[in-house]
Design a protein around this motif. Structure first.
Motif, PDB file in Angstrom:
ATOM      1  N   SER A  97       0.826  -1.215   0.000  1.00 33.77           N
ATOM      2  CA  SER A  97       0.000   0.000   0.000  1.00 33.77           C
ATOM      3  C   SER A  97       0.853   1.256   0.000  1.00 33.77           C
ATOM      4  N   ALA A  98       2.172   1.094   0.087  1.00 37.19           N
ATOM      5  CA  ALA A  98       3.097   2.230   0.060  1.00 37.19           C
ATOM      6  C   ALA A  98       4.476   1.686  -0.280  1.00 37.19           C
ATOM      7  N   GLY A  99       5.458   2.558  -0.303  1.00 33.56           N
ATOM      8  CA  GLY A  99       6.830   2.135  -0.537  1.00 33.56           C
ATOM      9  C   GLY A  99       7.303   2.419  -1.946  1.00 33.56           C
ATOM     10  N   GLU A 100       8.449   1.805  -2.281  1.00 26.61           N
ATOM     11  CA  GLU A 100       9.051   2.044  -3.583  1.00 26.61           C
ATOM     12  C   GLU A 100       9.623   0.751  -4.138  1.00 26.61           C
ATOM     13  N   LEU A 101       9.806   0.745  -5.444  1.00 21.34           N
ATOM     14  CA  LEU A 101      10.418  -0.369  -6.148  1.00 21.34           C
ATOM     15  C   LEU A 101      11.492   0.195  -7.058  1.00 21.34           C
ATOM     16  N   ARG A 102      12.727  -0.281  -6.881  1.00 21.75           N
ATOM     17  CA  ARG A 102      13.865   0.229  -7.643  1.00 21.75           C
ATOM     18  C   ARG A 102      14.422  -0.898  -8.512  1.00 21.75           C
ATOM     19  N   ILE A 103      14.341  -0.707  -9.823  1.00 25.55           N
ATOM     20  CA  ILE A 103      14.694  -1.752 -10.773  1.00 25.55           C
ATOM     21  C   ILE A 103      15.851  -1.280 -11.645  1.00 25.55           C
ATOM     22  N   GLY A 104      16.798  -2.169 -11.891  1.00 24.93           N
ATOM     23  CA  GLY A 104      17.865  -1.910 -12.854  1.00 24.93           C
ATOM     24  C   GLY A 104      17.732  -2.868 -14.021  1.00 24.93           C
ATOM     25  N   ILE A 105      17.935  -2.373 -15.232  1.00 22.21           N
ATOM     26  CA  ILE A 105      17.753  -3.224 -16.410  1.00 22.21           C
ATOM     27  C   ILE A 105      18.832  -2.926 -17.451  1.00 22.21           C
ATOM     28  N   VAL A 106      19.093  -3.907 -18.315  1.00 23.58           N
ATOM     29  CA  VAL A 106      19.921  -3.665 -19.492  1.00 23.58           C
ATOM     30  C   VAL A 106      19.009  -3.222 -20.635  1.00 23.58           C
ATOM     31  N   SER A 107      19.584  -2.585 -21.636  1.00 17.55           N
ATOM     32  CA  SER A 107      18.785  -1.801 -22.586  1.00 17.55           C
ATOM     33  C   SER A 107      17.762  -2.608 -23.370  1.00 17.55           C
ATOM     34  N   ALA A 293       8.550  -7.414  -1.066  1.00 19.02           N
ATOM     35  CA  ALA A 293       7.310  -7.912  -1.663  1.00 19.02           C
ATOM     36  C   ALA A 293       7.081  -7.262  -3.027  1.00 19.02           C
ATOM     37  N   ALA A 294       7.415  -5.981  -3.141  1.00 15.33           N
ATOM     38  CA  ALA A 294       7.235  -5.287  -4.421  1.00 15.33           C
ATOM     39  C   ALA A 294       8.114  -5.905  -5.496  1.00 15.33           C
ATOM     40  N   ALA A 295       9.382  -6.183  -5.162  1.00 13.71           N
ATOM     41  CA  ALA A 295      10.296  -6.760  -6.135  1.00 13.71           C
ATOM     42  C   ALA A 295       9.844  -8.158  -6.550  1.00 13.71           C
ATOM     43  N   CYS A 296       9.408  -8.960  -5.591  1.00 10.78           N
ATOM     44  CA  CYS A 296       8.935 -10.311  -5.909  1.00 10.78           C
ATOM     45  C   CYS A 296       7.686 -10.270  -6.793  1.00 10.78           C
ATOM     46  N   THR A 297       6.778  -9.346  -6.474  1.00  5.73           N
ATOM     47  CA  THR A 297       5.557  -9.209  -7.270  1.00  5.73           C
ATOM     48  C   THR A 297       5.884  -8.761  -8.685  1.00  5.73           C
ATOM     49  N   PHE A 298       6.808  -7.806  -8.802  1.00  5.91           N
ATOM     50  CA  PHE A 298       7.190  -7.329 -10.128  1.00  5.91           C
ATOM     51  C   PHE A 298       7.869  -8.441 -10.929  1.00  5.91           C
ATOM     52  N   ALA A 299       8.725  -9.223 -10.279  1.00  2.00           N
ATOM     53  CA  ALA A 299       9.410 -10.320 -10.960  1.00  2.00           C
ATOM     54  C   ALA A 299       8.402 -11.308 -11.541  1.00  2.00           C
ATOM     55  N   GLU A 300       7.366 -11.622 -10.768  1.00  2.00           N
ATOM     56  CA  GLU A 300       6.330 -12.519 -11.275  1.00  2.00           C
ATOM     57  C   GLU A 300       5.590 -11.884 -12.450  1.00  2.00           C
ATOM     58  N   GLY A 301       5.426 -10.557 -12.385  1.00  2.00           N
ATOM     59  CA  GLY A 301       4.772  -9.854 -13.488  1.00  2.00           C
ATOM     60  C   GLY A 301       5.587  -9.909 -14.771  1.00  2.00           C
ATOM     61  N   VAL A 302       6.914  -9.798 -14.649  1.00  2.00           N
ATOM     62  CA  VAL A 302       7.779  -9.904 -15.822  1.00  2.00           C
ATOM     63  C   VAL A 302       7.641 -11.289 -16.450  1.00  2.00           C
TER      64      VAL A 302
END
Length: 310
Positions: A97-107, A293-302
């Protein structure tokens, strides 16, 4: 050195200490922290009394860590990183319900996968802020290990060895991208030597795609043949130039959502597998580190986005 002072160093002391170490002088550290230099000097003196050792060599125009300072520097980074992890774990209890998600990616992954995955995540969790940074592979791993990123999507294997845990996602293979009127567009099978016989647009040096092309060319001993007519510093720029000039290019097959470019012809290269380079792409995490939790959720989304394209 003054007598060791009773008490425990406060977090502000550690932040001040790291700012000076990073900026290389008390003056630059004070400017970064929006403090006066005398105030900052006094705070560091307090810290030195509590540590019982001089932490900086005071030089005329700079400050250099002493041996004791180097010991504290490594510990201070770890302490503040642990504090940040604790904050994120507590935020996890709020069920995204709050917080941030910081992602690094290659181009290439950014163009093909990230926009859709980020859009899906934000629609489901609108109160979580998302930051996406496009970085070279080495810089991405360094930022992840430093605690500045929650998750990375990069090439495998990781260069940082056991400090990184990886989960494979897909393999990038080179394809030829041509306008419909190109001489090779109607050929059923084309190979890298045949592609190199034609004027070509390529991404500039420094891009992972260019490295993939160079590796494939080297595998076949064709370095002397690779002479791109035009070099560009963006994928969209390359594709626009292909349209404008009638030339061809080489791209990883996962670099672009090709269904959005129906006016271009995409041809797999039919060379033997050992004659073409490829890259494995995957999720990367700090080995043994906390996964938000945000990173895990995003990973599943990818992974869901990739599955939908199979």
């Amino acid at each position: 050195m003054p007598t060791i002072k009773e008490g425990v160093a406060e977090l502000r002391h550690l932040r001040y200490f790291l700012a000076i170490a990073s900026e290389g002088s008390f003056r630059a550290g004070a400017r970064k922290l929006f403090l006066s230099q005398p105030t900052l000097s006094h705070q560091i003196q307090q810290l030195e009394m509590q540590m019982g050792a001089t932490l900086f060599e005071r030089l005329p125009r700079s400050a250099r860590l002493t041996a004791a300072g180097r010991v504290l520097h490594a510990r201070a980074i770890r302490i503040l990183r642990e504090l940040d992890d604790a904050k994120r774990e507590i935020a996890d209890l709020q069920q995204l319900s709050a917080g941030e998600l910081r992602i690094g990616i290659v181009s290439t992954v950014n163009v093909a996968v990230i926009p859709e995955a980020v859009g899906n995540f934000r629609n489901a969790h609108p109160n979580v802020s998302v930051s996406v940074r496009e970085l070279p592979m080495e810089a991405l791993e360094a930022e992840l290990l430093a605690g500045h990123l929650d998750l990375g999507i990069s090439f495998l294997p990781a260069k940082s060895g056991r400090r990184i845990e990886a989960e494979p996602l897909f393999i990038e293979n080179l394809v030829a991208v041509l306008p419909p009127g190109h001489a090779l567009a109607r050929r059923r099978r084309i190979t890298l030597p045949e592609v190199l016989d034609h004027p070509m647009v390529l991404l500039s040096h420094g891009f992972c795609t260019r490295e993939l092309v160079l590796e494939s060319v080297a595998l076949q001993g064709l370095e002397h043949v690779l002479r791109p007519a035009i070099e560009m510093n963006s994928i969209e720029g390359v594709l626009a130039t292909v349209r404008q000039t009638g030339m061809l290019t080489l791209m990883p097959d996962a670099a672009v959502r090709w269904e959005h470019h129906p006016d271009l012809v995409i041809k797999p290269l039919r060379d033997a597998a050992e004659q073409l380079s490829f890259r494995r792409v995957g999720l990367i995490w700090v080995s043994g580190g906390h996964r938000t939790a945000a990173a895990c959720t995003f990973a599943e989304g990818v992974k869901s986005v990739l599955k939908s394209r199979d």
